[in-house]
Design an enzyme around this catalytic site. Sequence first.
Site, short mmCIF file in Angstrom:
data_model
loop_
_atom_site.label_atom_id
_atom_site.label_comp_id
_atom_site.label_asym_id
_atom_site.label_seq_id
_atom_site.Cartn_x
_atom_site.Cartn_y
_atom_site.Cartn_z
N CYS A 49 0.82 -1.21 0.00
CA CYS A 49 0.00 0.00 0.00
C CYS A 49 0.86 1.26 0.00
O CYS A 49 0.47 2.28 -0.57
CB CYS A 49 -0.91 0.03 1.23
SG CYS A 49 -1.93 -1.43 1.47
N ASP A 81 -2.48 -3.67 7.60
CA ASP A 81 -3.58 -4.50 8.08
C ASP A 81 -3.50 -5.91 7.52
O ASP A 81 -3.81 -6.89 8.20
CB ASP A 81 -4.93 -3.87 7.70
CG ASP A 81 -5.23 -2.63 8.52
OD1 ASP A 81 -4.34 -2.15 9.23
OD2 ASP A 81 -6.37 -2.12 8.43
N CYS A 122 -2.22 2.82 3.12
CA CYS A 122 -2.97 1.80 3.83
C CYS A 122 -4.12 2.42 4.63
O CYS A 122 -4.17 3.63 4.84
CB CYS A 122 -2.05 0.97 4.72
SG CYS A 122 -2.76 -0.66 5.14
N LYS A 124 -5.56 3.16 7.56
CA LYS A 124 -5.67 4.20 8.58
C LYS A 124 -4.94 5.48 8.20
O LYS A 124 -5.08 6.50 8.88
CB LYS A 124 -5.16 3.68 9.94
CG LYS A 124 -5.78 2.37 10.38
CD LYS A 124 -7.29 2.39 10.32
CE LYS A 124 -7.88 1.02 10.56
NZ LYS A 124 -7.54 0.00 9.55
N CYS A 194 -5.17 -2.43 -1.34
CA CYS A 194 -6.01 -3.58 -1.70
C CYS A 194 -7.09 -3.19 -2.69
O CYS A 194 -7.79 -2.19 -2.51
CB CYS A 194 -6.60 -4.21 -0.46
SG CYS A 194 -5.33 -4.79 0.70
N GLU A 446 -10.09 -6.18 13.23
CA GLU A 446 -10.97 -6.54 12.12
C GLU A 446 -11.09 -8.06 12.01
O GLU A 446 -10.09 -8.77 12.10
CB GLU A 446 -10.43 -5.97 10.81
CG GLU A 446 -10.44 -4.45 10.77
CD GLU A 446 -9.85 -3.88 9.50
OE1 GLU A 446 -10.00 -2.68 9.28
OE2 GLU A 446 -9.24 -4.65 8.72
N SER A 472 -12.94 -5.90 8.23
CA SER A 472 -12.17 -5.39 7.10
C SER A 472 -13.11 -4.95 6.00
O SER A 472 -14.24 -5.44 5.89
CB SER A 472 -11.24 -6.49 6.58
OG SER A 472 -10.78 -6.19 5.29
#
Length: 557
Positions: A49, A81, A122, A124, A194, A446, A472
């Site tokens: 990411c 994550d 990513c 957050k 992702c 998650e 997630s």
Amino acid sequence: MNKLRSSAITQGVQRSPNRSMLRAVGFNDEDFNKPIIGVANGYSTITPCNIGLNKLALKAEESIRRSGGMPQKFGTITVSDGISMGTEGMKYSLVSREVIADSIETACNAQSMDAVLAIGGCDKNMPGAMIAIARMNIPSIFIYGGTIKPGKLHGEDLTVVSAFEAVGQLTSGKINEKRLIEVEKNCIPGAGSCGGMFTANTMSAVIEVLGLSLPHSSTMAAEDLEKELSAEKSAEILVSAIKKNIRPLDLMTKKAFENAISVIMAVGGSTNAVLHILAIANTAGIDINIDDFERIRQKVPVICDLKPSGKFVTVDLHNAGGIPQVMKILLNAGLIHGECKNIEGKTITEYLQNIPDKPPSNQNVIRGIDYPLYKKGHLAILKGNLAKEGSVAKISGVKNPVLTGPAKIFESEEDCLKAILNNEIIAGDVVVVRNEGPVGGPGMREMLSPTSAIVGQGLGEKVALITDGRFSGGSYGLVVGHIAPEAAVGGNIALIKEGDLITVDAVKQLIEVDLSDEELEKRKNNWVKPKPKYKRGILSKYSKIVSTSSLGAVTDL
């Protein structure tokens, strides 16, 4: 241009020592009258990411200089994550949102910076940056690192969720280990976040709708040239915003947040958007609450067929017109406010003027408002005696979002996953994972591993999973998270016993256990508050100050 905030460290005889420090890092006489712009770079080699962020930071830095600003780079952290998922490390994920916000605020305010350009990838990174930006209210723009392109295997598009689901498929005998390894090796082909409408892409879309990133930028692929060009343009626009004195809180209005919620419903975004939008709005001083999501869900349909529950990935959405195309459809239907402005000072109506009224006919990613995937939004707010403050259900891809069944109770994600992989969960069960909330986790992990295993075993339509933790953006099925009050503070989810009948009814927005008020009160009187899991470190600090998830799990109320 108004008086620069950085004049506090650059102007006057008494600031000679301050200027000497700046001269050591490259400032010349003429530079002390230029705006100092922080470049908050979340670059990291720990996750795809963020691995491509440095090149974007360099492009932005060069553009800031050309546009008359002085860039000052500093780093901020990220948590992967995908790597932390299913481990104790995932407890740090939501915590990292606050660390990112605090670090950006600290660096910018300590050095009296005039503006900030934040770069992240990513999950957050986006809400963390937005919280900091709302706190400081200095001219700001966000550059998203970009989405990953889909992996390919035998003509099939793969994402990281494919690997999580393959674990469940293996344990249920649907695939062999060779197939598992093939998926593992091919699902993530390079740099980028992702690829489905998971949390990172959801939150980048939120920022675009709020007007703090450029149109089309939230769906660009990380490895494409247009992403670098967008970084250059973003820096140029930020310098212009400094001159125009356009500030984040000018853009972060209640109507702008309502627009963001509408778009997230339309694209089928992550449940985490609820948590993060609540947190950002709280910081901005805007009255957005959990009930606003249900109000908007009732009128905004899902018009994008995107993974995890749909067919396509985010690069497909980009090629079909991206977030501006979705917004134009919603604008024409009266479902977003066209008067809201972006960082360029343009209204939504103005910057969507040249976007077609209808999506391209040669694609199936974006639908028209008159033939949606679902007539209502997919993020339902459920309440009842198990969630008096509310909970969030993701019901996209679920044919019958109603289930009543016996509780199968687990005190941690690990125990739950073990039971699923041992084939201990059967059709009709309501899986309860508790003590995973903001305080109880701490950190609100998650539940992607359990939900993916359930789907992989073919139980996605037949089992509900409820938790005071999170999901997630890759989770789907009949899943309900963010249950508040959480177990660790004595919420009723702490009082359930194995076999109690639980009803999850997304049609009636209801989640409840079949127990009388008297029985719940009796159990509450016998409940013992669990001891903190951590006595030192950031998780200990976090658990002492974090709010309920129904307020966004913020730490500065």
